[in-house]
Design a protein around this motif. Sequence first.
Motif, PDB file in Angstrom:
ATOM      1  N   LYS A  47      55.437   6.098 -84.454  1.00 31.86           N
ATOM      2  CA  LYS A  47      54.984   5.495 -83.202  1.00 31.86           C
ATOM      3  C   LYS A  47      53.618   4.857 -83.379  1.00 31.86           C
ATOM      4  CE  LYS A  47      57.522   8.604 -80.179  1.00 31.86           C
ATOM      5  NZ  LYS A  47      57.422   9.762 -79.264  1.00 31.86           N
ATOM      6  N   ALA A  48      52.722   5.539 -84.098  1.00 30.66           N
ATOM      7  CA  ALA A  48      51.381   4.994 -84.346  1.00 30.66           C
ATOM      8  C   ALA A  48      51.474   3.727 -85.190  1.00 30.66           C
ATOM      9  CB  ALA A  48      50.502   6.038 -85.026  1.00 30.66           C
ATOM     10  N   ALA A  49      52.353   3.713 -86.188  1.00 31.15           N
ATOM     11  CA  ALA A  49      52.526   2.526 -87.028  1.00 31.15           C
ATOM     12  C   ALA A  49      53.078   1.363 -86.209  1.00 31.15           C
ATOM     13  CB  ALA A  49      53.443   2.841 -88.210  1.00 31.15           C
ATOM     14  N   ALA A  50      54.030   1.638 -85.328  1.00 28.35           N
ATOM     15  CA  ALA A  50      54.585   0.580 -84.483  1.00 28.35           C
ATOM     16  C   ALA A  50      53.516   0.030 -83.542  1.00 28.35           C
ATOM     17  CB  ALA A  50      55.775   1.114 -83.683  1.00 28.35           C
ATOM     18  N   HIS A  51      52.692   0.906 -83.007  1.00 30.77           N
ATOM     19  CA  HIS A  51      51.601   0.482 -82.126  1.00 30.77           C
ATOM     20  C   HIS A  51      50.618  -0.406 -82.895  1.00 30.77           C
ATOM     21  CE1 HIS A  51      48.842   0.934 -78.708  1.00 30.77           C
ATOM     22  NE2 HIS A  51      47.893   0.932 -79.624  1.00 30.77           N
ATOM     23  N   ARG A  52      50.253   0.015 -84.101  1.00 30.40           N
ATOM     24  CA  ARG A  52      49.345  -0.767 -84.930  1.00 30.40           C
ATOM     25  C   ARG A  52      49.957  -2.124 -85.272  1.00 30.40           C
ATOM     26  NH1 ARG A  52      49.594   1.617 -89.950  1.00 30.40           N
ATOM     27  NH2 ARG A  52      51.288   0.152 -90.210  1.00 30.40           N
ATOM     28  N   ASP A  53      51.239  -2.124 -85.656  1.00 31.28           N
ATOM     29  CA  ASP A  53      51.907  -3.381 -85.997  1.00 31.28           C
ATOM     30  C   ASP A  53      51.947  -4.333 -84.803  1.00 31.28           C
ATOM     31  OD1 ASP A  53      52.296  -2.399 -88.547  1.00 31.28           O
ATOM     32  OD2 ASP A  53      54.415  -1.881 -88.220  1.00 31.28           O
TER      33      ASP A  53
END
Length: 66
Positions: free
Chosen positions: A50-56
């Motif tokens: 979820k954090a990676a998707a938010h960053r992306d």
Amino acid sequence: MEDDDRPRLRGDAASKLASEDLGPYSQDELQERIELLETEIARVESHRLKAAAHRDAAESLFGRKE
């Protein structure tokens, strides 16, 4: 300072678990511990994704921060 640049606290829960003597535990207790750890791994992996998707999403909107 970026979150990734901050030093990690020593003595976190994973470090304490990794250094614990497993000798006193029964087979059933060890199996229960494995199940709890697998559940925690899944929870952490879900949060990481979820954090990676938010960053992306932020990078695609604002551009990559160098």
